[in-house]
Design a protein around this motif. Sequence first.
Motif, PDB file in Angstrom:
ATOM      1  N   ASN A   1       0.822  -1.218   0.000  1.00 14.11           N
ATOM      2  CA  ASN A   1       0.000   0.000   0.000  1.00 14.11           C
ATOM      3  C   ASN A   1       0.850   1.259   0.000  1.00 14.11           C
ATOM      4  O   ASN A   1       0.451   2.278   0.539  1.00 14.11           O
ATOM      5  N   GLY A   2       2.029   1.196  -0.571  1.00 11.73           N
ATOM      6  CA  GLY A   2       2.904   2.358  -0.537  1.00 11.73           C
ATOM      7  C   GLY A   2       3.118   3.020  -1.877  1.00 11.73           C
ATOM      8  O   GLY A   2       4.020   3.850  -2.029  1.00 11.73           O
ATOM      9  N   SER A   3       2.309   2.676  -2.889  1.00  9.41           N
ATOM     10  CA  SER A   3       2.545   3.225  -4.230  1.00  9.41           C
ATOM     11  C   SER A   3       2.330   4.739  -4.271  1.00  9.41           C
ATOM     12  O   SER A   3       3.054   5.452  -4.972  1.00  9.41           O
ATOM     13  N   ASP A   4       1.342   5.247  -3.511  1.00  9.21           N
ATOM     14  CA  ASP A   4       1.131   6.699  -3.496  1.00  9.21           C
ATOM     15  C   ASP A   4       2.282   7.417  -2.799  1.00  9.21           C
ATOM     16  O   ASP A   4       2.675   8.525  -3.191  1.00  9.21           O
ATOM     17  N   TYR A   5       2.843   6.790  -1.773  1.00  7.03           N
ATOM     18  CA  TYR A   5       4.020   7.360  -1.097  1.00  7.03           C
ATOM     19  C   TYR A   5       5.203   7.403  -2.065  1.00  7.03           C
ATOM     20  O   TYR A   5       5.921   8.403  -2.145  1.00  7.03           O
ATOM     21  N   SER A   6       5.390   6.332  -2.830  1.00  2.85           N
ATOM     22  CA  SER A   6       6.468   6.301  -3.829  1.00  2.85           C
ATOM     23  C   SER A   6       6.275   7.397  -4.871  1.00  2.85           C
ATOM     24  O   SER A   6       7.230   8.075  -5.267  1.00  2.85           O
ATOM     25  N   ALA A   7       5.026   7.586  -5.314  1.00  2.00           N
ATOM     26  CA  ALA A   7       4.732   8.625  -6.301  1.00  2.00           C
ATOM     27  C   ALA A   7       5.092  10.006  -5.760  1.00  2.00           C
ATOM     28  O   ALA A   7       5.649  10.847  -6.477  1.00  2.00           O
ATOM     29  N   ALA A   8       4.788  10.240  -4.480  1.00  2.29           N
ATOM     30  CA  ALA A   8       5.095  11.538  -3.869  1.00  2.29           C
ATOM     31  C   ALA A   8       6.605  11.760  -3.770  1.00  2.29           C
ATOM     32  O   ALA A   8       7.099  12.872  -3.998  1.00  2.29           O
ATOM     33  N   ILE A   9       7.347  10.699  -3.465  1.00  5.43           N
ATOM     34  CA  ILE A   9       8.811  10.812  -3.376  1.00  5.43           C
ATOM     35  C   ILE A   9       9.404  11.152  -4.737  1.00  5.43           C
ATOM     36  O   ILE A   9      10.235  12.056  -4.872  1.00  5.43           O
ATOM     37  N   PHE A  10       8.968  10.431  -5.778  1.00  6.28           N
ATOM     38  CA  PHE A  10       9.454  10.715  -7.130  1.00  6.28           C
ATOM     39  C   PHE A  10       9.037  12.117  -7.578  1.00  6.28           C
ATOM     40  O   PHE A  10       9.829  12.844  -8.202  1.00  6.28           O
ATOM     41  N   GLY A  11       7.797  12.496  -7.271  1.00  9.40           N
ATOM     42  CA  GLY A  11       7.309  13.823  -7.653  1.00  9.40           C
ATOM     43  C   GLY A  11       8.143  14.934  -7.040  1.00  9.40           C
ATOM     44  O   GLY A  11       8.502  15.907  -7.704  1.00  9.40           O
ATOM     45  N   ALA A  12       8.474  14.766  -5.747  1.00  9.66           N
ATOM     46  CA  ALA A  12       9.293  15.773  -5.062  1.00  9.66           C
ATOM     47  C   ALA A  12      10.717  15.799  -5.622  1.00  9.66           C
ATOM     48  O   ALA A  12      11.306  16.862  -5.817  1.00  9.66           O
ATOM     49  N   ALA A  13      11.275  14.604  -5.889  1.00 12.99           N
ATOM     50  CA  ALA A  13      12.648  14.529  -6.415  1.00 12.99           C
ATOM     51  C   ALA A  13      12.763  15.168  -7.797  1.00 12.99           C
ATOM     52  O   ALA A  13      13.792  15.749  -8.143  1.00 12.99           O
ATOM     53  N   LEU A  14      11.690  15.068  -8.581  1.00 14.01           N
ATOM     54  CA  LEU A  14      11.698  15.593  -9.948  1.00 14.01           C
ATOM     55  C   LEU A  14      11.132  17.018 -10.043  1.00 14.01           C
ATOM     56  O   LEU A  14      11.019  17.559 -11.143  1.00 14.01           O
ATOM     57  N   LEU A  61      -5.516   7.529   1.326  1.00  8.41           N
ATOM     58  CA  LEU A  61      -4.185   8.120   1.202  1.00  8.41           C
ATOM     59  C   LEU A  61      -3.265   7.580   2.279  1.00  8.41           C
ATOM     60  O   LEU A  61      -3.640   7.521   3.446  1.00  8.41           O
ATOM     61  N   HIS A  62      -2.061   7.173   1.888  1.00  6.53           N
ATOM     62  CA  HIS A  62      -1.060   6.732   2.863  1.00  6.53           C
ATOM     63  C   HIS A  62      -0.624   7.938   3.700  1.00  6.53           C
ATOM     64  O   HIS A  62      -0.383   9.024   3.168  1.00  6.53           O
ATOM     65  N   ALA A  63      -0.551   7.750   5.018  1.00  6.14           N
ATOM     66  CA  ALA A  63      -0.279   8.871   5.930  1.00  6.14           C
ATOM     67  C   ALA A  63       1.040   9.579   5.641  1.00  6.14           C
ATOM     68  O   ALA A  63       1.187  10.770   5.920  1.00  6.14           O
ATOM     69  N   SER A  64       2.017   8.875   5.057  1.00  2.00           N
ATOM     70  CA  SER A  64       3.329   9.472   4.801  1.00  2.00           C
ATOM     71  C   SER A  64       3.417  10.208   3.468  1.00  2.00           C
ATOM     72  O   SER A  64       4.419  10.862   3.181  1.00  2.00           O
ATOM     73  N   THR A  65       2.370  10.098   2.644  1.00  5.84           N
ATOM     74  CA  THR A  65       2.426  10.655   1.292  1.00  5.84           C
ATOM     75  C   THR A  65       2.572  12.175   1.284  1.00  5.84           C
ATOM     76  O   THR A  65       3.212  12.754   0.400  1.00  5.84           O
ATOM     77  N   ILE A  66       1.973  12.831   2.278  1.00  2.00           N
ATOM     78  CA  ILE A  66       1.894  14.296   2.269  1.00  2.00           C
ATOM     79  C   ILE A  66       3.276  14.945   2.401  1.00  2.00           C
ATOM     80  O   ILE A  66       3.558  15.951   1.749  1.00  2.00           O
ATOM     81  N   ALA A  67       4.150  14.367   3.238  1.00  2.00           N
ATOM     82  CA  ALA A  67       5.411  15.036   3.595  1.00  2.00           C
ATOM     83  C   ALA A  67       6.269  15.437   2.399  1.00  2.00           C
ATOM     84  O   ALA A  67       6.713  16.594   2.313  1.00  2.00           O
ATOM     85  N   PRO A  68       6.551  14.538   1.423  1.00  2.00           N
ATOM     86  CA  PRO A  68       7.387  14.962   0.290  1.00  2.00           C
ATOM     87  C   PRO A  68       6.740  16.090  -0.523  1.00  2.00           C
ATOM     88  O   PRO A  68       7.448  16.976  -1.024  1.00  2.00           O
ATOM     89  N   ALA A  69       5.411  16.064  -0.646  1.00  2.54           N
ATOM     90  CA  ALA A  69       4.716  17.106  -1.402  1.00  2.54           C
ATOM     91  C   ALA A  69       4.769  18.447  -0.672  1.00  2.54           C
ATOM     92  O   ALA A  69       4.959  19.500  -1.293  1.00  2.54           O
ATOM     93  N   VAL A  70       4.618  18.417   0.648  1.00  2.00           N
ATOM     94  CA  VAL A  70       4.664  19.652   1.442  1.00  2.00           C
ATOM     95  C   VAL A  70       6.025  20.320   1.303  1.00  2.00           C
ATOM     96  O   VAL A  70       6.125  21.549   1.162  1.00  2.00           O
TER      97      VAL A  70
END
Length: 215
Positions: A1-14, A61-70
């Motif tokens: 259940n971490g695909s949205d968290y992964s997406a947020a990490i990649f989104g922030a990195a890019l 939404l995975h609880a950790s997803t928000i942090a990279p986007a913020v």
Amino acid sequence: NGSDYSAAIFGAALDAAFIEIWTDVDGILSADPRSVPAAFVVPQMSYEEAMELSYFGAKVLHASTIAPAVAKHIPIDIKNTLNPAAAGTRISHEVSRWEGVAKGITSVDDCTLLTLRGMSMVGVPGIAERLFRALATHSVNVILISQASSEHTICFAISTSDAATAKKAVHQEFHFELQSKLTSLDEKPRQTIVAIVGDGMKGTPGVSGKVFQAL
């Protein structure tokens, strides 16, 4: 259940312009539709609102997803794979105007409330530090904390699956206090935490009154 968290990490990195999370609902709903059939999609919410809802049980939404986007101020769009035409929910740093003060109601089931109480705790520095250090050492996640202003009690909620480990940790740390009967540990199993979330509640009088009047 971490695909949205992964997406947020990649989104922030890019440094992406926005991050899309594709799921099986039309967006973030005001409540769990299985419990509240009249629940509706919230079109826009702040990072803080989404984080609170996900932390207190919203499954979309995975609880950790928000942090990279913020960190990069990147908006997150929640969209429905089965209904791509739906507007979905946009999560961003903007606080949208809203008729009411609350945007969502969610809950965490299967909790246990443990209360450490005793006259020996009043005015003694370090009691809370000892308690939560002992729990952290045993990898117990504390969901909610409440402390009496007199420092006579500290109440905390944990997942029922962690209850036995938490009680063992507390008994080890406060062995002498519990043995001398100056301190006690109370347990309330089968509890649920209900959370009402919304930025509009800040500084608005009467919100808790409405909640408890409804109950």
